[in-house]
Design a protein around this motif. Sequence first.
Motif, mmCIF file in Angstrom:
data_model
loop_
_atom_site.group_PDB
_atom_site.id
_atom_site.type_symbol
_atom_site.label_atom_id
_atom_site.label_comp_id
_atom_site.label_asym_id
_atom_site.label_seq_id
_atom_site.Cartn_x
_atom_site.Cartn_y
_atom_site.Cartn_z
ATOM 1 N N ASP A 47 40.223 13.631 3.123
ATOM 2 C CA ASP A 47 38.914 12.968 3.044
ATOM 3 C C ASP A 47 38.582 12.276 4.373
ATOM 4 O O ASP A 47 38.365 11.060 4.427
ATOM 5 N N PRO A 48 38.520 13.053 5.459
ATOM 6 C CA PRO A 48 38.419 12.447 6.799
ATOM 7 C C PRO A 48 37.074 11.790 7.059
ATOM 8 O O PRO A 48 36.043 12.211 6.544
ATOM 9 N N ARG A 49 37.091 10.759 7.903
ATOM 10 C CA ARG A 49 35.856 10.121 8.347
ATOM 11 C C ARG A 49 35.232 10.896 9.504
ATOM 12 O O ARG A 49 34.044 10.788 9.765
ATOM 13 N N LEU A 50 36.067 11.649 10.240
ATOM 14 C CA LEU A 50 35.595 12.497 11.330
ATOM 15 C C LEU A 50 36.097 13.909 11.074
ATOM 16 O O LEU A 50 37.304 14.132 10.936
ATOM 17 N N LEU A 51 35.181 14.862 10.996
ATOM 18 C CA LEU A 51 35.519 16.268 10.756
ATOM 19 C C LEU A 51 35.045 17.088 11.947
ATOM 20 O O LEU A 51 33.868 17.038 12.313
ATOM 21 N N ILE A 52 35.970 17.840 12.550
ATOM 22 C CA ILE A 52 35.668 18.637 13.733
ATOM 23 C C ILE A 52 35.882 20.103 13.400
ATOM 24 O O ILE A 52 36.970 20.494 12.946
ATOM 25 N N VAL A 53 34.860 20.918 13.612
ATOM 26 C CA VAL A 53 34.961 22.349 13.313
ATOM 27 C C VAL A 53 34.575 23.141 14.558
ATOM 28 O O VAL A 53 33.578 22.852 15.213
ATOM 29 N N ASP A 54 35.384 24.141 14.871
ATOM 30 C CA ASP A 54 35.230 24.908 16.104
ATOM 31 C C ASP A 54 34.869 26.353 15.789
ATOM 32 O O ASP A 54 35.680 27.086 15.206
ATOM 33 N N GLU A 55 33.657 26.756 16.136
ATOM 34 C CA GLU A 55 33.162 28.124 15.948
ATOM 35 C C GLU A 55 33.422 28.632 14.523
ATOM 36 O O GLU A 55 34.026 29.695 14.329
ATOM 37 N N LYS A 64 44.433 10.335 13.632
ATOM 38 C CA LYS A 64 44.676 11.702 13.171
ATOM 39 C C LYS A 64 44.707 11.768 11.650
ATOM 40 O O LYS A 64 44.262 12.750 11.044
ATOM 41 N N ALA A 65 45.221 10.707 11.024
ATOM 42 C CA ALA A 65 45.283 10.681 9.569
ATOM 43 C C ALA A 65 43.904 10.596 8.939
ATOM 44 O O ALA A 65 43.727 10.924 7.760
ATOM 45 N N ALA A 66 42.901 10.146 9.707
ATOM 46 C CA ALA A 66 41.537 10.012 9.200
ATOM 47 C C ALA A 66 40.602 11.053 9.813
ATOM 48 O O ALA A 66 39.384 10.909 9.757
ATOM 49 N N THR A 67 41.199 12.102 10.402
ATOM 50 C CA THR A 67 40.415 13.153 11.065
ATOM 51 C C THR A 67 40.762 14.514 10.468
ATOM 52 O O THR A 67 41.926 14.798 10.189
ATOM 53 N N GLY A 68 39.742 15.333 10.273
ATOM 54 C CA GLY A 68 39.950 16.707 9.829
ATOM 55 C C GLY A 68 39.562 17.657 10.937
ATOM 56 O O GLY A 68 38.598 17.405 11.672
#
Length: 310
Positions: free
Chosen positions: A158-166, A80-84
Amino acid sequence: MTAPNVTLTGLTVTYRRGQVRALDGVDLRLPTGMVGLLGPNGAGKTTLMRVLTGVLHPTDGTVSVDGTELTSRARRRQVKAATGYLPQELGLYPDLTARQFLDYMALLKGLIDRRARRARIREVLDLVALGDVAHRKLKTYSGGMKRRVGIAQAILNDPRLLIVDEPTVGLDPEERLRFRGLLATLAGDRTVLLSTHIVDDIVQTCPNVVVIEHGSIAFQGPVGDLAARAQDMVWHVTVPPGAPAPDLPTVNVTPGVAGTTYRVISPTAPGADAQRVEATVEDGYLTLMHALDPANAPEPGSDEPSRLTR
């Protein structure tokens, strides 16, 4: 920043004591760069995103982000700390300025050092083109500006995984283009997972796409391969005024003086005057959702109509 390695193996999530399977044995690898996520309502997209963000623990299967498996609470916190994450509805505090809101979010993300935190906030505000208006209260922002604040909070760490929803729903065309460009810029050497119902957003930004349906992966691969699913099965059919619409999967409808033109999917020509047209990603997606396959077409000369099969 090390390129992420996001892998899901046999991922299953059930609700109601196993009676409802939101995800059913999902095997998936998300490459670096932009990846689109498509699927109808209730397909399992939100559940998948909640698992990837570490909010939801799967019933079965494994999830690995950058080599770290989400097998314990401590490891989920690490991921979670490396995820946006930018949810579809991000709760903003309207009486805070953008700078104040990001300062609050940065503290929640563990950015304790004041000097480093303020420097990072200035950096992300400039990146989303809000540096000049960071002093304004969020209640004065337009919808597009609020979405940019949302992406700013998602990348504070500065996340390694970025998740964007709609992210582009309700935005005007200019703001949508701006947001697409911003996401493409952010991809770089990280994975950006874009969940949307707007197929054109994926066409314009994502080299790869994942389609999920009924909790399972229906397709994963290059967007061009998804378009190819409908190759030679897309037609323009024009019917005169007052005539019934074709009883076929329809991509769009264009009214005209001579009649109404339907863009339809069919393994065989749906009429003598039907014109075959080049397939798009949207055509491929609709073909996939209706499980339409050229192999199901009737033999040449047969009177049997085209049909859909599941």
